[in-house]
Motif scaffolding. Structure first.
Motif, mmCIF file in Angstrom:
data_model
loop_
_atom_site.group_PDB
_atom_site.id
_atom_site.type_symbol
_atom_site.label_atom_id
_atom_site.label_comp_id
_atom_site.label_asym_id
_atom_site.label_seq_id
_atom_site.Cartn_x
_atom_site.Cartn_y
_atom_site.Cartn_z
ATOM 1 N N LEU A 62 0.822 -1.204 0.000
ATOM 2 C CA LEU A 62 0.000 0.000 0.000
ATOM 3 C C LEU A 62 0.859 1.258 0.000
ATOM 4 O O LEU A 62 0.551 2.216 -0.707
ATOM 5 C CB LEU A 62 -0.943 -0.001 1.205
ATOM 6 N N GLN A 63 1.953 1.247 0.752
ATOM 7 C CA GLN A 63 2.859 2.394 0.758
ATOM 8 C C GLN A 63 3.486 2.585 -0.617
ATOM 9 O O GLN A 63 3.592 3.705 -1.111
ATOM 10 C CB GLN A 63 3.961 2.196 1.793
ATOM 11 N N ARG A 65 2.283 1.548 -3.534
ATOM 12 C CA ARG A 65 1.233 1.974 -4.465
ATOM 13 C C ARG A 65 0.889 3.449 -4.264
ATOM 14 O O ARG A 65 0.792 4.216 -5.227
ATOM 15 C CB ARG A 65 -0.015 1.123 -4.263
ATOM 16 N N ASP A 66 0.736 3.866 -3.005
ATOM 17 C CA ASP A 66 0.363 5.253 -2.727
ATOM 18 C C ASP A 66 1.466 6.237 -3.094
ATOM 19 O O ASP A 66 1.193 7.411 -3.351
ATOM 20 C CB ASP A 66 -0.030 5.414 -1.263
ATOM 21 N N SER A 71 1.836 2.550 -10.279
ATOM 22 C CA SER A 71 1.098 3.100 -11.408
ATOM 23 C C SER A 71 1.793 2.815 -12.736
ATOM 24 O O SER A 71 3.005 2.657 -12.796
ATOM 25 C CB SER A 71 0.952 4.621 -11.236
#
Length: 78
Positions: A62-63, A65-66, A71
């Motif tokens: 999640l880190q 990706r964020d 992307s």
């Protein structure tokens, strides 16, 4: 003999090991546990924490990706 602590078959990591995987300080990881951002278990009278490896890996993803690492724009820029 495997001495890695487990919880219901899930491998548990120490605060130090989990914080190294996440590239954050142990204090940050403890705070995240207290805030409920990641689940942890207290395993001793001293209050040592353990984290499921799966939860640590999920939070790391999640880190990543964020931060834009997941992307297609970031992949095409390489």
């Amino acid at each position: 003999m495997n001495r890695t602590p487990t919880l219901d078959g899930h491998r548990l990591l120490s605060t130090r090991d989990a914080s190294e995987l996440l590239k954050v300080s142990p204090d940050t990881l403890r705070r995240w546990g207290d805030e409920g951002r990641i689940e942890c278990w207290r395993i001793s009278p001293r209050g040592d924490r353990r984290f499921r490896r799966e939860d640590v890996e999920r939070l790391a993803w999640l880190q990543f990706r964020d931060a834009g690492g997941g992307s297609s724009a970031a992949a095409s820029a390489v």
